[in-house]
Design a protein around this motif. Structure first.
Motif, PDB file in Angstrom:
ATOM      1  N   LEU A 453      26.097  -8.031  38.100  1.00  0.00           N
ATOM      2  CA  LEU A 453      27.483  -7.840  37.677  1.00  0.00           C
ATOM      3  C   LEU A 453      27.783  -8.680  36.434  1.00  0.00           C
ATOM      4  O   LEU A 453      28.464  -8.225  35.517  1.00  0.00           O
ATOM      5  CB  LEU A 453      28.437  -8.215  38.806  1.00  0.00           C
ATOM      6  N   THR A 454      27.252  -9.898  36.395  1.00  0.00           N
ATOM      7  CA  THR A 454      27.475 -10.765  35.229  1.00  0.00           C
ATOM      8  C   THR A 454      26.842 -10.168  33.982  1.00  0.00           C
ATOM      9  O   THR A 454      27.452 -10.155  32.896  1.00  0.00           O
ATOM     10  CB  THR A 454      26.902 -12.163  35.498  1.00  0.00           C
ATOM     11  N   GLU A 455      25.624  -9.668  34.097  1.00  0.00           N
ATOM     12  CA  GLU A 455      24.957  -9.049  32.946  1.00  0.00           C
ATOM     13  C   GLU A 455      25.691  -7.798  32.491  1.00  0.00           C
ATOM     14  O   GLU A 455      25.824  -7.537  31.290  1.00  0.00           O
ATOM     15  CB  GLU A 455      23.506  -8.717  33.316  1.00  0.00           C
ATOM     16  N   ALA A 456      26.181  -7.007  33.454  1.00  0.00           N
ATOM     17  CA  ALA A 456      26.927  -5.801  33.097  1.00  0.00           C
ATOM     18  C   ALA A 456      28.217  -6.163  32.375  1.00  0.00           C
ATOM     19  O   ALA A 456      28.614  -5.499  31.408  1.00  0.00           O
ATOM     20  CB  ALA A 456      27.238  -4.983  34.354  1.00  0.00           C
ATOM     21  N   GLY A 457      28.888  -7.225  32.816  1.00  0.00           N
ATOM     22  CA  GLY A 457      30.094  -7.671  32.130  1.00  0.00           C
ATOM     23  C   GLY A 457      29.814  -8.096  30.711  1.00  0.00           C
ATOM     24  O   GLY A 457      30.565  -7.758  29.782  1.00  0.00           O
ATOM     25  N   ALA A 458      28.708  -8.815  30.497  1.00  0.00           N
ATOM     26  CA  ALA A 458      28.343  -9.229  29.145  1.00  0.00           C
ATOM     27  C   ALA A 458      28.007  -8.018  28.274  1.00  0.00           C
ATOM     28  O   ALA A 458      28.352  -7.975  27.086  1.00  0.00           O
ATOM     29  CB  ALA A 458      27.156 -10.192  29.201  1.00  0.00           C
ATOM     30  N   TYR A 459      27.349  -7.023  28.835  1.00  0.00           N
ATOM     31  CA  TYR A 459      27.020  -5.807  28.097  1.00  0.00           C
ATOM     32  C   TYR A 459      28.288  -5.092  27.630  1.00  0.00           C
ATOM     33  O   TYR A 459      28.333  -4.551  26.523  1.00  0.00           O
ATOM     34  CB  TYR A 459      26.201  -4.877  29.001  1.00  0.00           C
ATOM     35  N   LEU A 460      29.323  -5.121  28.478  1.00  0.00           N
ATOM     36  CA  LEU A 460      30.587  -4.468  28.128  1.00  0.00           C
ATOM     37  C   LEU A 460      31.459  -5.316  27.211  1.00  0.00           C
ATOM     38  O   LEU A 460      32.518  -4.868  26.775  1.00  0.00           O
ATOM     39  CB  LEU A 460      31.373  -4.147  29.405  1.00  0.00           C
ATOM     40  N   GLY A 461      31.039  -6.544  26.933  1.00  0.00           N
ATOM     41  CA  GLY A 461      31.815  -7.412  26.064  1.00  0.00           C
ATOM     42  C   GLY A 461      32.929  -8.144  26.772  1.00  0.00           C
ATOM     43  O   GLY A 461      33.885  -8.602  26.126  1.00  0.00           O
TER      44      GLY A 461
END
Length: 621
Positions: A453-461
């Motif tokens: 979830l943290t990586e996905a949040g970073a991917y979305l900015g």
């Protein structure tokens, strides 16, 4: 729509700090009406209703606000001052009640009443209720104050007195609401009582207690100068550390730190009893913690188990608890770490139900440094091996059709998310709906890539602060708080719908427009093309700057499929985000207010303007 009532024959000006229930009691007394009759005449309740909901304490809005102001002759700003709304940025429980998660604008009160917010009774200062000696206060009494319902308020700094909790005659909490429904006023059908008289009814069918609560006495136990200073700092949302900060979130975070620290102290009591300001206050807190039943802020509750994340019963017990917590937080870091380590060695297990919402509150709203120190201390106390690969939530695993993660906007269109949000009971601009939409975007990226979830949040900015400190999005399963839902089926329908959408590379757009802003000269042209005849805003004025910033933020949001709060013009967050553009500008530009033609003009211009910018490099819809 409520029927517009005629103006009242006489009204009152609200007193400084007065709350809505107190104002209704004073005005009803002046007009010789029962409180419920006045509630009907001011439009706060419909004619057939017999009581007003406690949610009116949180904010007045829509028809209630319009009718209340027209009948009392009160400007909206004064009406808002009677509610908790002015305290939303200073008191975390009020922010939770109004917003759910931290944001820049208030929404319709959700009927959620968190711990540390008194809505079924109130503390009070006898000297304040006695009034200031003016003729109007001699007849109708002084103010019942809103700040007395914030459970961290234990003293009156004006009269240097501890607040009272109970009526000295009947022994019940002051203005206590009976039954299982939170109402605005105790026994609203009873008339003939002075606003400072006790309205408590001991047994159904009997008359109210009627004791006067405004008689001054000579209480030998008064708060010390240090406690009065702490009370002042609590009301200013500066419980520890520097008294001033450039970060508008600092007060919210530090007040949350204080409440979390109070939970730790309660859970390990009497470990820190020797840190209380005095032995008598330590004994008062000890008596409070041994009282049966729910906390004052949770009095209407079917849960009988103790909660460590709630408020003590008495003002003196509250003073002791918060003084210990504030003193601990004010220590230099080495001493604070030792104190925290001492506490955590005696902590009960983390899954103990009595912790209530302590850990959720810590991760959502505490300051980053405090959160880091507490979580590190807890890890030392309860070490556990962390798996190398964290499995995805079960509802993310099955998908029949695929889509590209680049095609996922950070801010999902509501027509997509309603497949999930509507069955879960969320819609429109409610905090729950906004929270679900934020989490779903990250879950879509997770399902397509296998990221955490943290990586996905970073991917979305999405900024790390939103995940770590403000809690703007959390996993969908956590958002539901244990509610039953067929998440796999809902998410499958959702991903099928996303896969059917025309592909747009939002990931590339976020990179392309990462630093995009609207030039002042371009905004000037837009204003000059406004078809209205009269001058709308003065060039170079503060209002013009706020409108340009808000308009640019919404353009950028459409260009990148992202939240407008992350627009380059509002960075860095959160220090300047609130100051540069206000919520009213954004609401107007989003078309929420139809009576502002200039804002309507800008709102209608948004799609074409965005298409013009995209037409230069990107022809995707």
């Amino acid at each position: 729509m409520r029927r517009q009532s005629d103006p009242l024959p006489r009204s009152l000006a609200p007193l400084p700090g007065e709350d809505l229930p107190g104002f209704i009691l004073r005005l009803a007394h002046r007009l010789d009406l029962t409180p419920v009759e006045l509630l009907r005449q001011t439009g706060l309740i419909l004619p057939h209703r017999h009581a007003a909901p406690a949610g009116l304490m949180l904010m007045l809005d829509g028809d209630e606000l319009t009718s209340f102001c027209s009948t009392t002759g009160m400007p909206p700003q004064d009406a808002h001052s009677l509610t908790f709304r002015p305290y939303v940025n200073r008191y975390p429980p009020i922010a939770e009640a109004l917003l759910g998660v931290r944001g820049l604008s208030s929404v319709r009160a959700r009927g959620v009443f968190p711990a540390w917010l008194l809505t079924t009774s109130t503390r009070y200062c006898r000297a304040c209720l006695a009034g200031d000696g003016s003729p109007i206060q001699q007849r109708h009494g002084g103010p019942w104050k809103a700040q007395w319902r914030m459970a961290t308020t234990f003293a009156c700094t004006e009269h240097r007195l501890f607040l009272r909790t109970t009526c000295p005659t009947c022994g019940l909490p002051a203005q206590m609401i009976r039954g299982k429904v939170r109402r605005l006023i105790a026994e609203p059908h009873v008339g003939g009582l002075h606003p400072a008289q006790c309205r408590n009814v001991l047994d159904s069918g009997r008359e109210p207690c009627g004791a006067r609560l405004d008689f001054t006495d000579h209480d030998s136990s008064r708060p010390s100068a240090d406690l009065l200073d702490l009370q002042t700092r609590l009301l200013q949302a500066t419980p520890y550390g520097a008294s001033r900060s450039l970060d508008p979130m600092a007060g919210h975070n530090r007040m949350t730190d204080l409440l979390v620290m109070a939970s730790l102290i309660r859970a390990t009591w009497p470990l820190m009893a020797n840190r209380a300001p005095s032995d008598s206050l330590a004994r008062a807190l000890d008596r409070d913690l041994k009282r049966p039943g729910p906390a004052p802020s949770l009095r209407i509750s079917t849960i009988a188990q103790p909660r460590w994340d709630t408020d003590p019963f008495s003002a003196r017990g509250t003073a002791a608890l918060l003084a210990i917590a504030a003193r601990t937080l004010s220590q230099p870091m080495p001493e604070f770490r030792r104190e925290l380590g001492h506490l955590t060695t005696q902590m009960p297990p983390l899954n103990e139900p009595a912790w209530g919402h302590t850990w959720l509150t810590l991760k959502r709203d505490s300051s980053p440094l405090f959160q880091h120190e507490v979580l590190h201390a807890i890890e030392q106390r309860f070490p556990r091996p962390l798996p190398a690969d964290v499995p995805l939530p079960g509802f993310l695993q099955a998908r029949r059709r695929s889509y590209s993660p680049e095609a996922i906007p950070q801010r999902l269109p509501e027509e997509w998310t309603k497949i999930v949000t509507v069955p879960l009971g969320h819609s429109g601009r409610s905090p729950g709906n906004v929270a679900l939409r934020r989490g779903l975007a990250a879950h879509l990226v997770q399902a397509a890539t296998g990221m955490s979830l943290t990586e996905a949040g970073a991917y979305l900015g999405i900024p790390p602060a939103w995940m770590n400190s403000w809690g703007r999005f959390r996993p969908l399963e956590e958002r539901l708080h244990g509610r039953r839902a067929d998440l796999p089926t809902l998410f499958q329908r959702f991903t099928d719908h996303v896969a059917d959408q025309p592909p747009v590379d939002y990931h590339a757009r976020r990179k392309r427009f990462a630093n995009w802003t609207l030039p002042t000269s371009e905004m000037k042209k837009i204003v000059e093309n406004y078809p209205g005849r009269r001058r709308i805003i003065a060039a170079g004025s503060e209002k013009a700057s706020r409108i340009r910033t808000g308009f640019a933020a919404l353009i950028w949001s459409r260009l990148t499929g992202s939240e407008w709060r992350l627009a380059p013009d509002l960075q860095p967050l959160p220090a300047e985000g609130v100051a540069v553009v206000d919520a009213a500008v954004i609401c107007s530009l989003q078309g929420q207010y139809a009576d502002h033609p200039f804002y309507t003009y800008l709102h209608n211009l948004l799609p074409d303007y965005v298409s013009t910018i995209l037409g230069e490099t990107d022809h995707s819809p």
